[in-house]
Design a protein around this motif. Sequence first.
Motif, PDB file in Angstrom:
ATOM      1  N   ASP A 186      10.029  47.449  67.669  1.00 26.31           N
ATOM      2  CA  ASP A 186       9.874  46.226  68.227  1.00 26.31           C
ATOM      3  C   ASP A 186      10.525  45.076  67.545  1.00 26.31           C
ATOM      4  O   ASP A 186      10.031  44.123  66.823  1.00 26.31           O
ATOM      5  CB  ASP A 186       8.474  45.619  68.037  1.00 26.31           C
ATOM      6  N   HIS A 234       7.181  52.550  76.439  1.00 28.06           N
ATOM      7  CA  HIS A 234       6.376  51.314  75.705  1.00 28.06           C
ATOM      8  C   HIS A 234       6.454  50.021  76.484  1.00 28.06           C
ATOM      9  O   HIS A 234       5.637  49.259  76.446  1.00 28.06           O
ATOM     10  CB  HIS A 234       7.577  51.071  74.504  1.00 28.06           C
ATOM     11  N   GLU A 235       7.497  49.702  77.473  1.00 24.44           N
ATOM     12  CA  GLU A 235       7.608  48.639  78.074  1.00 24.44           C
ATOM     13  C   GLU A 235       6.449  48.674  79.261  1.00 24.44           C
ATOM     14  O   GLU A 235       5.581  47.366  79.396  1.00 24.44           O
ATOM     15  CB  GLU A 235       8.857  48.387  78.916  1.00 24.44           C
ATOM     16  N   ARG A 291       3.223  47.620  77.173  1.00 24.48           N
ATOM     17  CA  ARG A 291       3.129  46.074  77.055  1.00 24.48           C
ATOM     18  C   ARG A 291       2.700  45.298  78.191  1.00 24.48           C
ATOM     19  O   ARG A 291       1.815  44.500  78.292  1.00 24.48           O
ATOM     20  CB  ARG A 291       4.586  45.545  76.507  1.00 24.48           C
ATOM     21  N   ARG A 292       3.365  45.689  79.381  1.00 21.48           N
ATOM     22  CA  ARG A 292       3.045  44.759  80.513  1.00 21.48           C
ATOM     23  C   ARG A 292       1.434  45.232  81.060  1.00 21.48           C
ATOM     24  O   ARG A 292       1.151  44.359  81.263  1.00 21.48           O
ATOM     25  CB  ARG A 292       4.142  45.446  81.719  1.00 21.48           C
ATOM     26  N   ARG A 320      -0.999  45.776  79.148  1.00 15.39           N
ATOM     27  CA  ARG A 320      -1.976  44.927  78.373  1.00 15.39           C
ATOM     28  C   ARG A 320      -1.786  43.421  78.536  1.00 15.39           C
ATOM     29  O   ARG A 320      -2.680  42.611  78.278  1.00 15.39           O
ATOM     30  CB  ARG A 320      -1.532  45.223  76.910  1.00 15.39           C
ATOM     31  N   ASN A 321      -0.731  42.665  79.197  1.00 12.65           N
ATOM     32  CA  ASN A 321      -0.343  41.223  79.405  1.00 12.65           C
ATOM     33  C   ASN A 321      -0.552  41.257  80.846  1.00 12.65           C
ATOM     34  O   ASN A 321      -0.382  40.003  81.376  1.00 12.65           O
ATOM     35  CB  ASN A 321       1.116  41.300  79.090  1.00 12.65           C
TER      36      ASN A 321
END
Length: 325
Positions: free
Chosen positions: A299, A8-9, A12-13, A15-16
Motif C-alpha cells: 500500500d 486487493h483493489e 478495498r472497494r 469495504r468502502n
Amino acid sequence: MSLIESAHEFVRRYRNRDIDKTALPMLASACPGWVCYAEKTHGSYILPHISSTKSPQQVMGSLVKHHLASVLGRSPSQVYHVTVMPCYDKKLEASRHDFYSDLYMTRDVDCVITSREVADMLAQEDKSLAEITEQPLDSFAKVLNIDDNGTEAGELDGHQGGGSGGYLEYILRHSASALLGVTLDDLKYKTLRNEDLKEVTVEVNGKVELKFAIAYGFRNIQNIVQKMKRGKLLYQFVELMACPAGCLNGGGQLRTSGEETAKQRLAAVEEIYTSVRINTPYDNTLIERLYTDWLGGHDTDKVKAMLHTEYHAVEKFINALTIKW
C-alpha cells in the motif's frame, strides 16, 4: 501481480462501498476493447467502476522498464520490450499515453505482436514451431537476482475460471477469505442466457454474501451496462471481455485452416489452456519480494504509480454536419 492487485483493489472497494457509491460493482479492465468502448460510449458514468489495476501486459511493462532495467544497470529507454498477445487491441493499449514515460521518452511496451503475426513471420521464414527444440524458460527470479529459495507457489492442474486469465476465480477466492473468513472449494458456475454469461455466488449461513459474474462478448457487456444504469445489477464484480469466449478467442489468434471450424479450433485452444500447469499467486515468494524490493510494500505510492492507471472519457465531437436540424 495483476491478479493480486485486482483482488486487493476489490477488497478495498467492498469495504468502502457505503461511502463511495461508485466503488461497486467493480468491472475488470484487462480487456482494451472493453475499455475503449466504455471511454467512448459511457464515459464518466462507467469509468469509476472499472478496476484501476493495470492489465498483465502493462504490469509487465512497468516491471520490465522500471525495475528490470534498473537491475541490469540500464535506462528504461535502453530496454526494448515485446509482448505476444491474442488481441490486436493490445497494440492500442500499449500506445496509450498513460503508459508512456515523458522522462525517459519510452513506452512501457514497445511492440505488441499477435499470435497470428508470429505464425505469419514463421511462415515467411519457412519455419515451424514443431521444428524448434524446446528450451526451459528463464527464471524470472534469476534475471532479477532474487533468491526465492525454490518456494514459489504450488502448481495447479490448469487454468481456473474463464478463458481470460481467471480474474473472477482468483478475486472471489481471495475476497471470500479476506472478507468472510471462508475458504472456497470448487466454484459452481451457473450459466445464464448463454455460455458467455455465468454467475457464481458465495453463501454464508444460507445468506448470499458475494455474487460475481463473467460476461464475454459485446451483447452480454451491453446487457450488464444497461442493468447498471437501471440500478438492477446484483453483482459486486463482473469480469468483462469484448471477445466471445474471452481472450482464447481473441481477434489476433490463428485463423482456422482446412476443414476445421472456428468452434473446433476454439475447443482445441481451450483444451490446451486448461491443461497447462500453472503456479498460483498465493504465497508466491517471488511476487512478495517484488512488492518489498521494488514497490516498498503493498500500500504505497509506488504501487499506485506502477500497478494502477486511469481511464478517460472521450468527448464526442459535434459539428454542423452531425446535428439533426
